[in-house]
Motif scaffolding. Structure first.
Motif, PDB file in Angstrom:
ATOM      1  N   CYS A  22      27.280  15.903   8.299  1.00  0.00           N
ATOM      2  CA  CYS A  22      27.674  15.087   7.266  1.00  0.00           C
ATOM      3  C   CYS A  22      28.569  13.968   8.043  1.00  0.00           C
ATOM      4  CB  CYS A  22      28.413  15.684   6.036  1.00  0.00           C
ATOM      5  SG  CYS A  22      28.921  14.652   4.894  1.00  0.00           S
ATOM      6  N   ALA A  23      27.731  12.835   7.814  1.00  0.00           N
ATOM      7  CA  ALA A  23      28.517  11.407   8.373  1.00  0.00           C
ATOM      8  C   ALA A  23      29.305  10.819   7.413  1.00  0.00           C
ATOM      9  CB  ALA A  23      27.632  10.476   9.118  1.00  0.00           C
ATOM     10  N   ALA A  24      30.400  10.490   7.447  1.00  0.00           N
ATOM     11  CA  ALA A  24      31.259   9.840   6.537  1.00  0.00           C
ATOM     12  C   ALA A  24      31.582   8.539   6.905  1.00  0.00           C
ATOM     13  CB  ALA A  24      32.572  10.692   5.971  1.00  0.00           C
ATOM     14  N   SER A  25      31.586   7.402   5.985  1.00  0.00           N
ATOM     15  CA  SER A  25      32.058   6.104   6.334  1.00  0.00           C
ATOM     16  C   SER A  25      32.709   5.516   4.982  1.00  0.00           C
ATOM     17  CB  SER A  25      30.707   5.179   6.552  1.00  0.00           C
ATOM     18  OG  SER A  25      29.862   5.265   5.459  1.00  0.00           O
ATOM     19  N   GLY A  26      33.490   4.525   5.402  1.00  0.00           N
ATOM     20  CA  GLY A  26      34.349   3.709   4.233  1.00  0.00           C
ATOM     21  C   GLY A  26      35.657   4.380   4.153  1.00  0.00           C
ATOM     22  N   ARG A  27      35.958   5.413   4.769  1.00  0.00           N
ATOM     23  CA  ARG A  27      37.338   6.150   4.730  1.00  0.00           C
ATOM     24  C   ARG A  27      37.398   7.279   5.530  1.00  0.00           C
ATOM     25  NH1 ARG A  27      40.052   7.941  -0.979  1.00  0.00           N
ATOM     26  NH2 ARG A  27      41.921   9.088  -0.363  1.00  0.00           N
ATOM     27  N   ALA A  28      38.602   7.474   6.076  1.00  0.00           N
ATOM     28  CA  ALA A  28      38.748   8.534   7.092  1.00  0.00           C
ATOM     29  C   ALA A  28      38.757   9.919   6.232  1.00  0.00           C
ATOM     30  CB  ALA A  28      40.159   8.587   7.665  1.00  0.00           C
ATOM     31  N   ILE A  29      37.994  10.793   6.872  1.00  0.00           N
ATOM     32  CA  ILE A  29      38.069  12.332   6.170  1.00  0.00           C
ATOM     33  C   ILE A  29      39.063  12.989   6.073  1.00  0.00           C
ATOM     34  CG2 ILE A  29      35.277  12.260   6.215  1.00  0.00           C
ATOM     35  CD1 ILE A  29      35.898  14.344   8.805  1.00  0.00           C
ATOM     36  N   SER A  30      40.148  12.407   6.949  1.00  0.00           N
ATOM     37  CA  SER A  30      41.365  13.124   7.091  1.00  0.00           C
ATOM     38  C   SER A  30      42.288  12.980   5.840  1.00  0.00           C
ATOM     39  CB  SER A  30      42.162  12.852   8.405  1.00  0.00           C
ATOM     40  OG  SER A  30      42.251  11.272   8.158  1.00  0.00           O
ATOM     41  N   THR A  31      41.576  12.031   4.877  1.00  0.00           N
ATOM     42  CA  THR A  31      42.473  11.728   3.768  1.00  0.00           C
ATOM     43  C   THR A  31      41.655  12.638   2.419  1.00  0.00           C
ATOM     44  OG1 THR A  31      41.261   9.791   3.404  1.00  0.00           O
ATOM     45  CG2 THR A  31      43.131   9.652   4.877  1.00  0.00           C
ATOM     46  N   VAL A  32      40.694  13.133   2.957  1.00  0.00           N
ATOM     47  CA  VAL A  32      40.044  13.665   1.549  1.00  0.00           C
ATOM     48  C   VAL A  32      39.654  15.072   1.953  1.00  0.00           C
ATOM     49  CG1 VAL A  32      38.887  11.580   0.774  1.00  0.00           C
ATOM     50  CG2 VAL A  32      37.650  13.070   2.594  1.00  0.00           C
ATOM     51  N   VAL A  33      39.361  16.071   0.958  1.00  0.00           N
ATOM     52  CA  VAL A  33      38.864  17.444   1.002  1.00  0.00           C
ATOM     53  C   VAL A  33      37.516  17.189   0.979  1.00  0.00           C
ATOM     54  CG1 VAL A  33      38.473  19.460  -0.099  1.00  0.00           C
ATOM     55  CG2 VAL A  33      40.778  18.401  -0.334  1.00  0.00           C
ATOM     56  N   MET A  34      36.600  18.002   1.775  1.00  0.00           N
ATOM     57  CA  MET A  34      35.319  17.808   2.253  1.00  0.00           C
ATOM     58  C   MET A  34      34.768  19.492   1.903  1.00  0.00           C
ATOM     59  SD  MET A  34      34.561  14.967   3.160  1.00  0.00           S
ATOM     60  CE  MET A  34      32.860  15.145   3.571  1.00  0.00           C
ATOM     61  N   GLY A  35      33.437  19.287   1.090  1.00  0.00           N
ATOM     62  CA  GLY A  35      32.961  20.293   0.482  1.00  0.00           C
ATOM     63  C   GLY A  35      31.322  20.298   0.785  1.00  0.00           C
ATOM     64  N   TRP A  36      30.672  21.633   1.045  1.00  0.00           N
ATOM     65  CA  TRP A  36      29.324  21.641   0.965  1.00  0.00           C
ATOM     66  C   TRP A  36      28.944  22.276  -0.370  1.00  0.00           C
ATOM     67  CZ3 TRP A  36      25.737  19.460   4.424  1.00  0.00           C
ATOM     68  CH2 TRP A  36      26.334  18.873   5.435  1.00  0.00           C
ATOM     69  N   PHE A  37      27.871  21.866  -0.874  1.00  0.00           N
ATOM     70  CA  PHE A  37      27.208  22.594  -2.045  1.00  0.00           C
ATOM     71  C   PHE A  37      25.657  22.711  -1.772  1.00  0.00           C
ATOM     72  CE2 PHE A  37      30.553  22.444  -5.378  1.00  0.00           C
ATOM     73  CZ  PHE A  37      31.362  21.769  -4.827  1.00  0.00           C
ATOM     74  N   ARG A  38      25.066  23.325  -2.714  1.00  0.00           N
ATOM     75  CA  ARG A  38      23.626  23.459  -2.322  1.00  0.00           C
ATOM     76  C   ARG A  38      23.046  23.602  -3.858  1.00  0.00           C
ATOM     77  NH1 ARG A  38      23.135  29.391   0.743  1.00  0.00           N
ATOM     78  NH2 ARG A  38      23.671  30.690  -1.300  1.00  0.00           N
ATOM     79  N   GLN A  39      21.583  23.377  -3.907  1.00  0.00           N
ATOM     80  CA  GLN A  39      20.895  23.592  -5.128  1.00  0.00           C
ATOM     81  C   GLN A  39      19.456  24.042  -4.843  1.00  0.00           C
ATOM     82  OE1 GLN A  39      20.762  20.092  -7.818  1.00  0.00           O
ATOM     83  NE2 GLN A  39      20.427  21.389  -9.308  1.00  0.00           N
ATOM     84  N   ALA A  40      19.129  25.144  -5.237  1.00  0.00           N
ATOM     85  CA  ALA A  40      17.889  25.628  -5.199  1.00  0.00           C
ATOM     86  C   ALA A  40      17.005  25.365  -6.103  1.00  0.00           C
ATOM     87  CB  ALA A  40      18.087  27.384  -5.032  1.00  0.00           C
ATOM     88  N   PRO A  41      15.761  25.360  -6.093  1.00  0.00           N
ATOM     89  CA  PRO A  41      14.684  25.072  -6.968  1.00  0.00           C
ATOM     90  C   PRO A  41      14.906  25.603  -8.215  1.00  0.00           C
ATOM     91  CG  PRO A  41      13.737  25.398  -5.039  1.00  0.00           C
ATOM     92  CD  PRO A  41      15.065  25.603  -4.750  1.00  0.00           C
ATOM     93  N   GLY A  42      15.154  25.248  -9.289  1.00  0.00           N
ATOM     94  CA  GLY A  42      15.259  25.522 -10.728  1.00  0.00           C
ATOM     95  C   GLY A  42      16.761  26.419 -10.748  1.00  0.00           C
ATOM     96  N   LYS A  43      17.526  26.031  -9.952  1.00  0.00           N
ATOM     97  CA  LYS A  43      19.172  26.524 -10.325  1.00  0.00           C
ATOM     98  C   LYS A  43      20.167  25.464 -10.295  1.00  0.00           C
ATOM     99  CE  LYS A  43      18.081  30.986  -8.173  1.00  0.00           C
ATOM    100  NZ  LYS A  43      18.614  32.127  -7.133  1.00  0.00           N
ATOM    101  N   GLU A  44      21.094  25.806 -10.553  1.00  0.00           N
ATOM    102  CA  GLU A  44      22.379  24.766 -10.704  1.00  0.00           C
ATOM    103  C   GLU A  44      22.759  24.655  -9.404  1.00  0.00           C
ATOM    104  OE1 GLU A  44      22.503  24.416 -14.989  1.00  0.00           O
ATOM    105  OE2 GLU A  44      24.330  24.142 -13.606  1.00  0.00           O
ATOM    106  N   ARG A  45      23.381  23.513  -9.126  1.00  0.00           N
ATOM    107  CA  ARG A  45      24.154  23.353  -7.840  1.00  0.00           C
ATOM    108  C   ARG A  45      25.166  24.129  -7.691  1.00  0.00           C
ATOM    109  NH1 ARG A  45      24.861  17.195  -5.976  1.00  0.00           N
ATOM    110  NH2 ARG A  45      26.056  17.160  -7.874  1.00  0.00           N
ATOM    111  N   GLU A  46      25.368  24.882  -6.474  1.00  0.00           N
ATOM    112  CA  GLU A  46      26.409  25.960  -6.361  1.00  0.00           C
ATOM    113  C   GLU A  46      27.259  25.642  -5.165  1.00  0.00           C
ATOM    114  OE1 GLU A  46      25.018  29.741  -5.602  1.00  0.00           O
ATOM    115  OE2 GLU A  46      23.994  29.437  -3.680  1.00  0.00           O
ATOM    116  N   PHE A  47      28.509  25.966  -5.186  1.00  0.00           N
ATOM    117  CA  PHE A  47      29.609  25.597  -4.106  1.00  0.00           C
ATOM    118  C   PHE A  47      29.253  26.726  -2.956  1.00  0.00           C
ATOM    119  CE2 PHE A  47      33.760  25.035  -1.969  1.00  0.00           C
ATOM    120  CZ  PHE A  47      33.993  26.126  -1.520  1.00  0.00           C
TER     121      PHE A  47
END
Length: 127
Positions: A22-47
């Motif tokens: 995940c490439a971030a731009s516009g702000r340093a990622i040292s100033t934000v919490v970063m997360g990954w989520f996923r969404q399977a077909p027909g399902k809600e997005r999950e952490f």
């Protein structure tokens, strides 16, 4: 503003490994919490997982604990998701997200906490 762009998805077989970036731009990622989520077909997005601003604290969903590893390179403004021992049930679109707020283990898994999202990258695991 933070712009996020995921890459590294693809089609793999069960048991294989894959690393998402995940490439971030516009702000340093040292100033934000970063997360990954996923969404399977027909399902809600999950952490999936999250990492604190410093990278010193991480949190995983039970479904990926021991198989997935989140990391970050603040100097490169990149976040990674190393996925090992992939299963067909890991098939989903994977999104990285950034949260302006501070780290809270109690709320880090809620997508409403995150302010910025990437477009996602497809991961397909065949059996």
């Amino acid at each position: 503003q933070v712009q996020l762009a995921e890459s590294g998805g693809g089609l793999v077989q069960a048991g294989d490994s894959l690393r998402l970036s995940c490439a971030a731009s516009g702000r340093a990622i040292s100033t934000v919490v970063m997360g990954w989520f996923r969404q399977a077909p027909g399902k809600e997005r999950e952490f999936v997982t999250a990492i604190s601003r410093s990278g010193g604290v991480v949190y995983y969903a039970d479904s990926v604990k021991g198989r997935f590893t989140i990391s970050k390179d603040n100097a490169k403004n990149m976040v990674y998701l190393q996925m090992n021992s992939l299963k067909p049930e890991d098939t989903a679109v994977y999104y990285c997200a950034a949260d302006n707020g501070g780290w809270s283990t109690g709320t880090v898994r809620y997508e409403s906490k995150y302010d910025y999202w990437g477009q996602g990258t497809q991961v397909t695991v065949s059996s």
